[in-house]
Motif scaffolding. Structure first.
Motif, PDB file in Angstrom:
ATOM      1  N   UNK A  96       0.823  -1.203   0.000  1.00 49.50           N
ATOM      2  CA  UNK A  96       0.000   0.000   0.000  1.00 49.50           C
ATOM      3  C   UNK A  96       0.861   1.258   0.000  1.00 49.50           C
ATOM      4  N   UNK A  97       1.894   1.280   0.820  1.00 54.87           N
ATOM      5  CA  UNK A  97       2.774   2.447   0.867  1.00 54.87           C
ATOM      6  C   UNK A  97       3.544   2.630  -0.435  1.00 54.87           C
ATOM      7  N   UNK A  98       3.930   1.536  -1.059  1.00 55.41           N
ATOM      8  CA  UNK A  98       4.608   1.645  -2.355  1.00 55.41           C
ATOM      9  C   UNK A  98       3.657   2.160  -3.434  1.00 55.41           C
ATOM     10  N   UNK A  99       2.393   1.742  -3.395  1.00 54.71           N
ATOM     11  CA  UNK A  99       1.405   2.282  -4.325  1.00 54.71           C
ATOM     12  C   UNK A  99       1.231   3.779  -4.132  1.00 54.71           C
ATOM     13  N   UNK A 100       1.144   4.196  -2.878  1.00 57.34           N
ATOM     14  CA  UNK A 100       0.977   5.618  -2.585  1.00 57.34           C
ATOM     15  C   UNK A 100       2.186   6.415  -3.071  1.00 57.34           C
ATOM     16  N   UNK A 101       3.383   5.905  -2.790  1.00 59.83           N
ATOM     17  CA  UNK A 101       4.589   6.605  -3.227  1.00 59.83           C
ATOM     18  C   UNK A 101       4.681   6.667  -4.745  1.00 59.83           C
ATOM     19  N   UNK A 102       4.365   5.560  -5.424  1.00 63.00           N
ATOM     20  CA  UNK A 102       4.405   5.546  -6.890  1.00 63.00           C
ATOM     21  C   UNK A 102       3.396   6.529  -7.472  1.00 63.00           C
ATOM     22  N   UNK A 103       2.184   6.553  -6.914  1.00 61.18           N
ATOM     23  CA  UNK A 103       1.185   7.487  -7.410  1.00 61.18           C
ATOM     24  C   UNK A 103       1.612   8.925  -7.251  1.00 61.18           C
ATOM     25  N   UNK A 115      -4.187  11.123 -16.430  1.00 63.50           N
ATOM     26  CA  UNK A 115      -3.078  10.618 -15.615  1.00 63.50           C
ATOM     27  C   UNK A 115      -3.257  10.999 -14.141  1.00 63.50           C
ATOM     28  N   UNK A 116      -3.818  12.173 -13.892  1.00 68.47           N
ATOM     29  CA  UNK A 116      -4.114  12.552 -12.512  1.00 68.47           C
ATOM     30  C   UNK A 116      -5.137  11.594 -11.904  1.00 68.47           C
ATOM     31  N   UNK A 117      -6.133  11.213 -12.705  1.00 64.83           N
ATOM     32  CA  UNK A 117      -7.135  10.265 -12.225  1.00 64.83           C
ATOM     33  C   UNK A 117      -6.489   8.910 -11.954  1.00 64.83           C
ATOM     34  N   UNK A 118      -5.609   8.469 -12.850  1.00 66.23           N
ATOM     35  CA  UNK A 118      -4.977   7.156 -12.696  1.00 66.23           C
ATOM     36  C   UNK A 118      -3.992   7.136 -11.526  1.00 66.23           C
ATOM     37  N   UNK A 119      -3.190   8.196 -11.425  1.00 61.15           N
ATOM     38  CA  UNK A 119      -2.131   8.190 -10.412  1.00 61.15           C
ATOM     39  C   UNK A 119      -2.672   8.552  -9.032  1.00 61.15           C
ATOM     40  N   UNK A 120      -3.312   9.724  -8.950  1.00 62.76           N
ATOM     41  CA  UNK A 120      -3.793  10.159  -7.639  1.00 62.76           C
ATOM     42  C   UNK A 120      -5.105   9.475  -7.281  1.00 62.76           C
ATOM     43  N   UNK A 121      -5.971   9.317  -8.258  1.00 65.20           N
ATOM     44  CA  UNK A 121      -7.257   8.711  -7.959  1.00 65.20           C
ATOM     45  C   UNK A 121      -7.168   7.232  -7.677  1.00 65.20           C
ATOM     46  N   UNK A 122      -6.535   6.476  -8.594  1.00 69.62           N
ATOM     47  CA  UNK A 122      -6.537   5.016  -8.484  1.00 69.62           C
ATOM     48  C   UNK A 122      -5.415   4.511  -7.565  1.00 69.62           C
ATOM     49  N   UNK A 123      -4.176   4.847  -7.884  1.00 69.89           N
ATOM     50  CA  UNK A 123      -3.054   4.297  -7.119  1.00 69.89           C
ATOM     51  C   UNK A 123      -3.081   4.745  -5.659  1.00 69.89           C
ATOM     52  N   UNK A 124      -3.208   6.036  -5.447  1.00 69.94           N
ATOM     53  CA  UNK A 124      -3.199   6.539  -4.074  1.00 69.94           C
ATOM     54  C   UNK A 124      -4.497   6.174  -3.364  1.00 69.94           C
ATOM     55  N   UNK A 125      -5.604   6.139  -4.102  1.00 70.42           N
ATOM     56  CA  UNK A 125      -6.861   5.709  -3.492  1.00 70.42           C
ATOM     57  C   UNK A 125      -6.791   4.283  -2.993  1.00 70.42           C
ATOM     58  N   UNK A 126      -6.248   3.376  -3.814  1.00 71.18           N
ATOM     59  CA  UNK A 126      -6.112   1.983  -3.395  1.00 71.18           C
ATOM     60  C   UNK A 126      -5.128   1.834  -2.241  1.00 71.18           C
ATOM     61  N   UNK A 127      -3.995   2.520  -2.341  1.00 69.66           N
ATOM     62  CA  UNK A 127      -2.984   2.394  -1.294  1.00 69.66           C
ATOM     63  C   UNK A 127      -3.453   2.932   0.043  1.00 69.66           C
ATOM     64  N   UNK A 128      -3.994   4.133   0.043  1.00 69.74           N
ATOM     65  CA  UNK A 128      -4.444   4.719   1.310  1.00 69.74           C
ATOM     66  C   UNK A 128      -5.654   3.992   1.871  1.00 69.74           C
ATOM     67  N   UNK A 129      -6.465   3.371   1.001  1.00 72.19           N
ATOM     68  CA  UNK A 129      -7.618   2.626   1.484  1.00 72.19           C
ATOM     69  C   UNK A 129      -7.254   1.384   2.274  1.00 72.19           C
ATOM     70  N   UNK A 130      -6.039   0.890   2.077  1.00 74.96           N
ATOM     71  CA  UNK A 130      -5.580  -0.272   2.846  1.00 74.96           C
ATOM     72  C   UNK A 130      -5.192   0.092   4.280  1.00 74.96           C
ATOM     73  N   UNK A 131      -4.985   1.382   4.535  1.00 73.89           N
ATOM     74  CA  UNK A 131      -4.465   1.813   5.835  1.00 73.89           C
ATOM     75  C   UNK A 131      -5.537   2.601   6.574  1.00 73.89           C
TER      76      UNK A 131
END
Length: 210
Positions: A96-103, A115-131
């Motif tokens: 999850x933290x690696x997803x957030x950092x990559x996003x 790309x904002x939707x994919x990076x901030x919306x999807x990657x960071x959304x999925x990563x932060x949702x795990x925590x």
């Protein structure tokens, strides 16, 4: 004939050594991960105006990324909890933290609204949702017998603590240096916490003989 007795050598009383239980270390590492994820939830509101001025994107396009982030943040939590039971919290939290950092890092080099939707919306959304609270409850249930209510409450409030701690700093940094340096800084913080999780977090007390 008198019997002779020898005195036993004097031994000073033993001192009790104060040791912090390993469970509190697990709680501290989990709290650091939750605080880091909570910091990312404060950023979208501060990016609307800078992105609109730099790229001339419509505000609705920028807000779409924040909406996707919030939706995935809420939907991911129950599935993340099930995945933690299956493969362990340590692996899920690191991922999850690696997803957030990559996003966050990819957001710094984006050029299109999608790309904002994919990076901030999807990657960071999925990563932060795990925590979220499910992660906090899982750590507490595995590592604590007493004081479960205290630890669960403290970890559950860590997300809001991250917002309170980072929001003033991020707002000041965005106003002074632009939006990219704060985003990259948060990505580096996420990577540092991921390394901390790899080194210190364990799934069960039996993993460390506790």
């Amino acid at each position: 004939m008198a019997s002779s007795t020898s005195a036993a050598p004097y031994t000073p009383p033993s001192r009790r050594t104060f040791r912090i239980h390993r469970a509190w270390l697990m709680a501290a590492v989990a709290g650091a991960a939750i605080v880091t994820a909570g910091a990312f939830t404060t950023v979208p509101g501060m990016l609307v105006t800078p992105l609109h001025e730099e790229y001339a994107w419509e505000r609705g396009q920028i807000a779409l990324a924040a909406s996707v982030n919030m939706v995935l943040f809420g939907l991911t939590a129950p599935f993340a909890a099930a995945l933690m039971d299956r493969i362990g919290a340590r692996r899920v939290v690191m991922g999850a933290l690696l997803l957030v950092a990559a996003g966050a890092l990819l957001t710094g080099v984006m050029t299109r609204p999608w790309q904002l939707v994919a990076y901030w919306g999807v990657l960071i959304g999925l990563g932060s949702g795990c925590l979220t609270m499910t992660f906090a409850a899982g750590i507490t249930a595995r590592w604590f017998d007493r004081r479960r209510g205290l630890v669960t409450g403290a970890l559950s409030s860590s997300s809001h603590l991250g917002q309170l701690l980072f929001l003033p700093l991020l707002a000041w940094s965005v106003g002074r240096f632009g939006w990219r340096p704060p985003v990259v800084t948060l990505a580096l913080v996420a990577l540092a916490v991921a390394a901390l999780v790899f080194l210190l977090l364990r799934d069960h007390p039996a993993d460390v003989g506790a």
